[in-house]
Design an enzyme around this catalytic site. Structure first.
Site, PDB file in Angstrom:
ATOM      1  CG  ASP A  73      20.717 -31.707 -22.198  1.00  0.00           C
ATOM      2  OD1 ASP A  73      19.743 -31.144 -21.672  1.00  0.00           O
ATOM      3  OD2 ASP A  73      20.750 -32.931 -22.390  1.00  0.00           O
ATOM      4  CG  HIS A 125      21.859 -32.005 -27.201  1.00  0.00           C
ATOM      5  ND1 HIS A 125      23.171 -31.826 -26.810  1.00  0.00           N
ATOM      6  CD2 HIS A 125      21.261 -32.705 -26.206  1.00  0.00           C
ATOM      7  CE1 HIS A 125      23.340 -32.390 -25.613  1.00  0.00           C
ATOM      8  NE2 HIS A 125      22.202 -32.933 -25.236  1.00  0.00           N
ATOM      9  CG  ASP A 134      21.891 -36.687 -24.947  1.00  0.00           C
ATOM     10  OD1 ASP A 134      22.503 -35.860 -24.262  1.00  0.00           O
ATOM     11  OD2 ASP A 134      20.657 -36.627 -25.162  1.00  0.00           O
ATOM     12  CG  HIS A 159      25.030 -33.857 -20.577  1.00  0.00           C
ATOM     13  ND1 HIS A 159      25.637 -33.552 -21.770  1.00  0.00           N
ATOM     14  CD2 HIS A 159      23.719 -34.029 -20.862  1.00  0.00           C
ATOM     15  CE1 HIS A 159      24.731 -33.543 -22.735  1.00  0.00           C
ATOM     16  NE2 HIS A 159      23.564 -33.831 -22.207  1.00  0.00           N
TER      17      HIS A 159
END
Length: 805
Positions: A161, A37, A39, A402
């Site tokens: 997430d 994951h 970001d 996000h």
């Protein structure tokens, strides 16, 4: 609400016959999903994350993750990996040799490397507008289609997430052709109930109007998006490896296999088929992919040798195909997954409002980008290496992440997002100006126009209008498909003696002094003292030109100058459509009447604040922060020490009636009634608040608590009315369809009301309203950026506008 129903989409029925060789239909199938994951900005900027720079903040380097994963996948055709963020993958792809690209294409074609989601980022779902989501998905999906072929476009939505999930996101994924939608973060209590009832997977009908046509199979991950406890094999983890040489100390195969099988069987009790999915990875993992795959190879080998379960490398698409094959009956979800709470006192509703300036800037650039794309298409497009709106499109795509528009990033990362947006904005504005210049030459025979855009009109800064001795032209473009006769134009000027003309016709106009609150925010960055206001009429997909000149230069009707007048009595102001009353007792907006129908609302609109928790109480150590809204109590404080009384000045003229309210040194508001307009405009200025601060250092980030009088502040605007609303109100989902909200209630489980304020807050992208059915009256608030909001008592709406903590 949830009900029961079967889920089968015709296009998917063909897929139900798919069975991958490594899958066994009888014992429990354990789908291992190697993933990372990544970001697109959070504690570090997007570029710092890609390069692995600034590791003093967080160790993370995406380029090394992709390098390492591709090498490891090439060693074994059974290994798999999924990837999400095309903002990173495209950076990496551009750096690869032709031979490396050929290897990657083979991995994609063989199903080892699978793209899921496929957008530029994993977008937020609370603070994003629907067309910004579509745009960021388009950026990524277009790359995948152009590079690998449409047959390799993702079939899976993978939002592991984001801090809550919107019904519009589910609806859009369904309309994009996705087969399933998986995520991790839902309310802790909702998750506990779903685990007990075996409803962790469901059919989600996100659209109340499109219903079955936008339904999508949806699953909640069991252990967040991380491996089972004890089975993280990343270099960032400390779990024991698979030690399978009996000649060495610490041999642990039987112990590890037993632990893994137990974890799988426990999870399987809460799902309806003989398939479970285990995400094997987490944030920025697989930088040393060899550690992961070497241990997973051993784990798979020894677990399958045991024979109790069937473990294998898989992907969410393969998992979905297996689940479809089970032909189960699923519960049907009709509402959304907001708000998200990770604990009884931890409601993640603060980020609905965090960094409101960035939220407003993102919304502004979203509108600009739509205009830019439209004009580029009408103009015939621009060739490579020429200015275009592409930079803005990619900056906007990054900003939907996000931890971007949500406002949960570190300050230097927020600055980076804003910088990228400004670079893209500047180039897109240039494109728009050039296109309008070309249109003027083509259709009007005009000479080259020297067009400039005013970037800081929100604080009354526009050099071309304020430094030109009142001699300049304004070009107004209309992107709509119909003539707009009431475009409000407001520009700062330095001298009130002006007139406005359009094709030699006088235009009704008004000049107002710039408000004190705007001057205080602007400081020394501009010198204009007045604001020119008029209505423009603009043809569809076209523009119109207005000429501003000194009143002594040409003949014409001079703009009306309106000076603010202090009001201390009950004051009624009307624009012909609405009539509003300012109350003598407190200076607040007190009554609104729709003149044609006679319908009215008695109300009291004011600014208040909640005392933000610093975590020092017996219930919880949870603080109010960028993510979590946690007031110390339901009590609200006035923004001044004088009974929250507002001081009002009235400005009247032929274009606008404006009431300027000052509540305190940090809270002011302008209420505007434009003549003939069917709405009332409220523009507030909150801040700066004098503060002291304390700093709490965490492993990955720093929290700054901001105080005034020792109290962190969550500032709200509240509209208390006499409407009877029966505990109900409505908020929009990403700017599209509306969601009903019921105070102190959840549609799919019995809610434990541990946070009566924060637990009733919901995201607002564009509007919130409440209705009195008996009076057939609706009260609606439209917003220019995302906020959090609620209705904590009948007839009341509140929006959080700023947070100081």
């Amino acid at each position: 609400m949830e009900s029961c129903g079967r889920f089968c989409v015709a296009a998917l029925c063909v897929l139900l016959t798919v069975c991958y060789p490594e899958m066994n239909c009888e014992p429990l199938n354990v789908h291992l999903i190697p993933h990372t994951h990544d970001d697109v900005g959070w504690l570090k900027t997007v570029d710092q994350y890609y390069y692995g720079a600034n590791n003093s903040i967080q160790h993370a380097g995406v380029q090394y993750i992709l390098d390492s994963v591709i090498d490891e996948l090439s060693k074994d055709p059974y290994r798999t990996f999924i990837y999400v963020e095309m903002a990173f993958f495209t950076r990496w792809w551009k750096e690869q040799t032709d031979s490396k690209k050929a290897i990657v294409k083979q991995l994609v074609e063989g199903g080892q490397l699978e793209f899921v989601n496929g957008g530029w980022c994993m977008n937020d779902e609370a603070a994003t507008d629907y067309n910004a989501i579509v745009d960021q998905m388009t950026e990524g999906l277009r790359f995948i289609t152009d590079t690998f072929g449409s047959q390799y476009r993702p079939r899976i939505g993978w939002h592991i997430d984001p801090f809550g999930h919107s019904s519009e996101q589910a609806s859009m994924f369904a309309m994009m052709g996705f087969d399933a939608f998986y995520f991790a973060r839902i309310d802790y209590d909702d998750k506990a109930n779903r685990i007990d009832r075996k409803t962790m997977e469901m059919v989600w009908r996100g659209s109340p109007s499109l219903v079955e046509s936008t339904q999508i199979f949806t699953g909640v991950l069991y252990d967040h998006y991380t491996p089972p406890n004890g089975f993280c094999f990343d270099q960032l983890c400390s779990d024991p490896p698979m030690q399978d040489d009996k000649d060495l100390f610490d041999y642990n195969v039987e112990e590890r296999v037993s632990q893994f099988i137990s974890a799988c069987l426990e999870q399987a009790q809460h799902y309806r088929t003989n398939n479970i999915m285990l995400p094997m990875g987490s944030d920025f993992q697989y930088e040393n992919a060899n550690m992961w795959y070497k241990n997973l190879d051993k784990l798979i080998h020894y677990v399958n040798k045991n024979g109790s379960i069937n473990a294998f490398y898989s992907t969410p698409t393969r998992y979905t195909d297996c689940v479809y094959k089970a032909n189960q009956t699923w519960s049907v979800k009709l509402d959304d997954f907001f708000p998200y709470a990770s604990a009884p006192q931890s409601y993640w509703t603060g980020y609905y409002t965090s960094r409101p300036a960035l939220k407003g800037y993102v919304r502004y650039n979203n509108a600009l980008l739509q205009v830019g794309k439209q004009i580029e298409a009408m103009h015939g497009g621009y060739y490579d290496n020429n200015p275009s709106c592409d930079k803005l499109a990619k900056a906007m795509a990054v900003a939907q992440h996000h931890d971007a528009v949500s406002g949960t990033e570190k300050q230097h990362v927020a600055d980076d997002y804003a910088k990228r947006l400004h670079i893209g904005q500047t180039e897109c504005e240039y494109v728009i100006n050039q296109a309008i210049d070309d249109m003027a030459k083509k259709y009007n025979g005009s000479s080259t126009l020297q067009l400039e855009s005013c970037e800081y009109l929100n604080i009354s800064i526009c050099p071309i209008s304020s430094d030109s001795n009142n001699q300049f032209d304004i070009i107004v473009y209309n992107p709509r498909g119909y003539t707009d006769e009431r475009v409000v134009v407001r520009v700062p000027i330095s001298n009130p003696d002006v007139l406005v003309q359009e094709a030699n016709n006088n235009v009704t106009c008004q000049v107002l002094p710039i408000s004190e609150s705007t001057i205080n925010v602007r400081r020394d960055r501009g010198s204009a003292l007045y604001t020119l206001v008029f209505f423009a009429t603009v043809p569809p997909l076209g523009y119109n030109t207005y000429f501003v000149r000194p009143s002594d230069m040409i003949s014409g009707t001079k703009c009306t100058y309106s000076e603010p007048v202090l009001i201390t009595d009950n004051t009624v102001v009307s624009n012909g459509v609405y009539e509003m009353k300012i109350e003598k007792a407190n200076g607040h907006l007190g009554r609104i009447v729709h003149k044609k129908s006679g319908s009215f609302v008695n109300m009291n609109q004011q600014f208040l604040w909640y005392w933000a928790s610093d975590g020092h109480n017996k219930e919880s150590s949870q603080t109010s922060n960028a993510y979590v809204f946690r007031p110390n109590s339901s009590f609200t404080y006035n923004v001044n020490d004088d009974g929250n009384i507002a001081v009002n000045h009235l400005i009247q003229g032929p274009v606008v009636q404006e009431i300027r309210q000052e509540f305190s040194s940090f809270a002011s508001q302008d209420i505007r009634l434009y003549n003939g307009s069917a709405h009332i405009e409220l523009e507030y200025t909150i801040g700066p608040v004098p503060f002291q601060y304390s700093i709490l250092h965490h492993k990955y980030f720093t929290i700054m608590h901001i105080f005034r009088d020792g109290k962190g502040k969550e500032v709200i605007t509240r509209y208390d009315t006499d409407l009877e609303t029966d505990k109900q109100w409505y908020t929009d989902a990403n700017g599209r369809e509306m969601q009903i909200r019921i105070r102190d209630s959840r549609q799919t489980w019995v809610w434990k009301n541990t946070a009566p304020v924060a637990g009733n807050y919901y995201p607002i992208n564009s509007r919130i309203y409440m209705r009195d059915e008996n009076r057939n009256t609706q009260f609606t608030v439209l917003t220019d950026r995302s906020h959090g909001g609620s209705s904590l008592t009948d007839g009341s709406l509140e929006l959080m506008v700023r947070s100081y903590k």
